[in-house]
Write an enzyme that holds these catalytic residues in place. Structure first.
Site, short mmCIF file in Angstrom:
data_model
loop_
_atom_site.label_atom_id
_atom_site.label_comp_id
_atom_site.label_asym_id
_atom_site.label_seq_id
_atom_site.Cartn_x
_atom_site.Cartn_y
_atom_site.Cartn_z
N CYS A 186 -1.91 9.46 3.65
CA CYS A 186 -1.91 8.86 2.30
C CYS A 186 -3.13 9.29 1.52
O CYS A 186 -3.14 9.19 0.29
CB CYS A 186 -1.84 7.34 2.40
N GLU A 202 0.88 -1.18 0.00
CA GLU A 202 0.00 0.00 0.00
C GLU A 202 0.90 1.21 0.00
O GLU A 202 1.60 1.46 0.98
CB GLU A 202 -0.89 0.00 1.25
P1 NAP Z 1 8.79 4.02 4.27
O1 NAP Z 1 9.98 4.84 4.47
O2 NAP Z 1 8.67 3.29 2.99
O3 NAP Z 1 8.74 3.02 5.50
C1 NAP Z 1 7.79 1.98 5.66
C2 NAP Z 1 8.47 0.72 6.19
O4 NAP Z 1 9.12 0.04 5.13
C3 NAP Z 1 9.53 0.97 7.23
O5 NAP Z 1 9.44 -0.04 8.21
C4 NAP Z 1 10.81 0.86 6.44
O6 NAP Z 1 11.87 0.41 7.24
C5 NAP Z 1 10.49 -0.21 5.43
N1 NAP Z 1 11.27 -0.08 4.20
C6 NAP Z 1 11.23 0.95 3.32
N2 NAP Z 1 12.05 0.70 2.29
C7 NAP Z 1 12.61 -0.52 2.50
C8 NAP Z 1 13.52 -1.32 1.76
N3 NAP Z 1 14.05 -0.93 0.60
N4 NAP Z 1 13.88 -2.52 2.29
C9 NAP Z 1 13.37 -2.92 3.46
N5 NAP Z 1 12.50 -2.20 4.20
C10 NAP Z 1 12.12 -1.01 3.73
O7 NAP Z 1 7.44 4.88 4.39
P2 NAP Z 1 7.13 6.05 5.41
O8 NAP Z 1 7.97 7.21 5.11
O9 NAP Z 1 7.10 5.50 6.77
O10 NAP Z 1 5.59 6.42 5.05
C11 NAP Z 1 5.19 7.48 4.23
C12 NAP Z 1 4.58 6.98 2.95
O11 NAP Z 1 3.61 5.98 3.21
C13 NAP Z 1 3.82 8.04 2.17
O12 NAP Z 1 4.13 7.93 0.82
C14 NAP Z 1 2.35 7.70 2.41
O13 NAP Z 1 1.47 8.13 1.40
C15 NAP Z 1 2.42 6.22 2.48
N6 NAP Z 1 1.29 5.65 3.20
C16 NAP Z 1 0.41 4.88 2.51
C17 NAP Z 1 -0.69 4.36 3.16
C18 NAP Z 1 -1.68 3.49 2.41
O14 NAP Z 1 -2.56 2.94 3.04
N7 NAP Z 1 -1.56 3.36 1.12
C19 NAP Z 1 -0.90 4.61 4.52
C20 NAP Z 1 0.04 5.38 5.20
C21 NAP Z 1 1.13 5.89 4.52
P3 NAP Z 1 13.16 1.31 7.51
O15 NAP Z 1 12.69 2.65 7.90
O16 NAP Z 1 13.86 0.54 8.55
O17 NAP Z 1 13.88 1.37 6.22
#
Ligand code: NAP
Length: 542
Positions: free
Chosen positions: A318, A281
């Site tokens: 989001c 998501e």
């Molecule tokens: P994020 O940086 O992608 O982090 C989410 C999780 O994924 C973290 O636990 C992160 O761990 C892990 N992760 C990210 N890249 C990774 C990789 N290459 N390998 C392994 N693990 C990885 O996202 P965020 O900054 O927390 O959230 C913001 C984004 O989420 C926005 O774009 C928002 O729109 C979206 N969002 C979407 C929804 C939905 O329902 N669609 C809901 C809420 C938020 P680490 O930090 O340890 O790397």
């Protein structure tokens, strides 16, 4: 440090929860701290120990053993677990909120609502698990020329769950992904988000306590910390472990795509290809269309509503409005109204993390540099952007058609007003979680409006009429998904009862004797579960 934080932190150890015992803080495991969103120099007085490769393997092994032992096979037991989790969380509510506010910078009011949603959805999934109809049992009894055929959904096995930084509760360690996976019979290994490690661990300890209270094996729910030098490794180790059978991810597109690629390239213990589903998501630039009639009739009220929606949680939602399409004649006036609302004096709030603030600033700067921005207000640059100052950009639809940077999410309190001479810019829309359309009753019979609604429906997971896109009701009919890049699996929903189906696959039994059938498919149907027999819904025996 204030007393409330001190009290809450007493329940946090800084270690992962691996089969209930907590990982041994090995000498080589990286340590990290939880920094204040208001002041990155200030950290909570506790060190967190990142999970090691061994911890990840142990957690996957314990989850696998719990699954093979049928620990979650009974719907009533799954319901009891989720209800007990809700109770254990409620007992810690003040402490979870105290740590949540401290680690995310989100307001206590906002997190209070999110807390209610977290426990509410745990209870909703408990009710689904107890009812049992969600397995969609279908029975075609033997007929002349055809065997007895029965099917239903069965759980995939241990699930890995990655939560996002911006919803530490509703999409976090015991958010919708974890609750729906447990409800469908899959043990969960959750990876804590390093932006709120204390909040996540406290929630994890509540869940682990519930597992013990209900008498289930500790492998049913586990939690891994990540952060510091091995930040991305923990997630990679987890997705690559052959015993993990599905992944739920909420977060950035970069993260979702990286994990989906890992899931697709997996190998099993014999080095053979073994891809698993990764439900990612991700973020989207959510479209809002305001018709000329609506802009003329109530432009001020719509601008006020949208401004509130853009500013909520410092735009870190989001479902935040992203691209606001307004017909050319009305666009300028609407832009002025909306920017005046966004400029209204307010205390700039901290963004979740310095990385998210920097990304927000970079996205706004790229939009301005691209030359497609006709106007932009206010000039939120440098530290103003880091503090989450709102921004509104105006572009001409014809100018941005070919510019990729205009169609992606700006994660923060910003939106882009697209001045449209015709419907052409809508054809450029990328998949989005949600779209809104503001219209007047006279629009409903206008063929151009009907075509516009169809164009929006083709690109979104949820279509909101005369309302803001923010705010997701947890209910059976909800769809929180949408075409790529909102999610990589557009036929699913991350919110609502149907979220359980992601963790399952259909299995068909042909000519099986009752002894081999699961209770849901047996002729006597001892659970009284609703199923479809020869196309007719029925409860009770076949
Ligand atoms: P994020 O940086 O992608 O982090 C989410 C999780 O994924 C973290 O636990 C992160 O761990 C892990 N992760 C990210 N890249 C990774 C990789 N290459 N390998 C392994 N693990 C990885 O996202 P965020 O900054 O927390 O959230 C913001 C984004 O989420 C926005 O774009 C928002 O729109 C979206 N969002 C979407 C929804 C939905 O329902 N669609 C809901 C809420 C938020 P680490 O930090 O340890 O790397």
């Amino acid at each position: 440090m204030n007393r409330a934080i001190e009290r809450a932190l007493r329940q946090v150890r800084g270690t992962s929860i691996v089969a209930g015992s907590g990982s041994a803080p090995g000498a080589r495991a990286p340590r990290f701290r939880s920094h204040s969103p208001w002041n990155p120099q200030r950290a909570l007085p506790i060190e967190f120990v990142a999970a090691t490769a061994r911890d990840v393997s142990d957690a996957a092994g314990a989850a696998d053993r719990a699954f093979r032992a049928d620990a979650l096979a009974d719907g009533a037991k799954r319901g009891a677990l989720l209800r007990t989790i809700a109770e254990e969380l409620e007992a810690r509510r003040p402490d979870v909120l105290t740590l949540g506010v401290r680690e995310t910078g989100l307001s206590r009011k906002r997190l209070g609502g999110e807390f209610d949603r977290m426990v509410g959805q745990a209870r909703m999934f408990a009710a689904e698990a107890e009812d049992g109809s969600w397995v969609r049992a279908v029975i075609d009894p033997a007929a002349p020329g055809g065997p007895d055929v029965r099917r239903m959904l069965i759980p995939l096995g241990p699930a890995a769950v990655f939560g996002a930084s911006n919803f530490p509760l509703a999409y976090g360690v015991m958010g919708g992904d974890s609750a729906s996976a447990l409800a469908s019979g899959c043990p969960v290994v959750a990876k804590n988000h390093p932006a709120h490690p204390a909040t996540g661990e406290l929630i994890g300890r509540a869940c682990a306590a519930a597992v013990v209270r209900v008498g289930l094996p500790e492998g049913v729910f586990q939690l891994l910390h990540s952060g510091g030098a091995t930040d991305l490794d923990v997630g990679r180790w987890l997705v690559e472990d052959p015993r993990i059978r599905a992944v739920g991810f909420t977060g950035s597109r970069a993260g979702g795509e990286a994990l989906a690629a890992l899931g697709a390239a997996r190998r099993n213990g014999h080095a053979e290809p073994d891809p698993i589903p990764v439900f990612a998501e991700m973020g989207s630039a959510n479209p809002v269309v305001v018709t000329e009639r609506a802009a003329a009739a109530r432009g001020e009220a719509i601008a006020a509503e949208l401004a509130k929606s853009i500013l909520g949680s410092t735009g870190q939602m989001c479902t935040c409005p992203g691209l606001i399409f307004v017909p050319g004649a009305a666009a300028r006036g609407f832009f002025d109204r909306l920017s005046a609302r966004l400029r209204a004096p307010r205390r700039a709030r901290a963004m979740l993390t310095p990385r998210i603030a920097a990304h927000y600033h970079d996205r706004l700067a790229a939009l301005r540099r691209s030359g497609c921005a006709e106007a932009s207000t206010p000039e939120a640059t440098g530290s103003a952007a880091a503090r989450g100052a709102p921004a509104l950009v105006r572009v001409r639809g014809a100018d941005v058609l070919g510019r990729a940077e205009a169609w992606d999410e700006v994660f923060g309190p910003a939106a882009v007003v697209v001045e449209c001479d015709d419907a052409a810019p809508l054809s450029r829309l990328r998949g989005a979680l949600v779209g809104s359309v503001y219209f007047e009753p006279e629009d409903e019979t206008d063929p151009a409006f009907v075509a516009l609604v169809r164009a929006l429906a083709a690109k979104t997971g949820r279509l909101v009429c005369n309302g803001v896109p923010t705010g997701v009701r947890v209910c059976r009919a909800m769809v929180h998904g949408g075409p790529y890049p909102a999610t990589n699996v557009p036929w699913t929903s991350a919110v609502g009862a149907s979220a359980m189906e992601r963790w399952c696959r259909p299995l068909c039994w042909q000519a099986a004797p009752p002894t081999l059938l699961p209770p849901e498919l047996r002729p006597d149907n001892p659970l009284g579960i609703e199923r479809t027999v020869n196309g007719n819904a029925s409860r009770g025996g076949a």
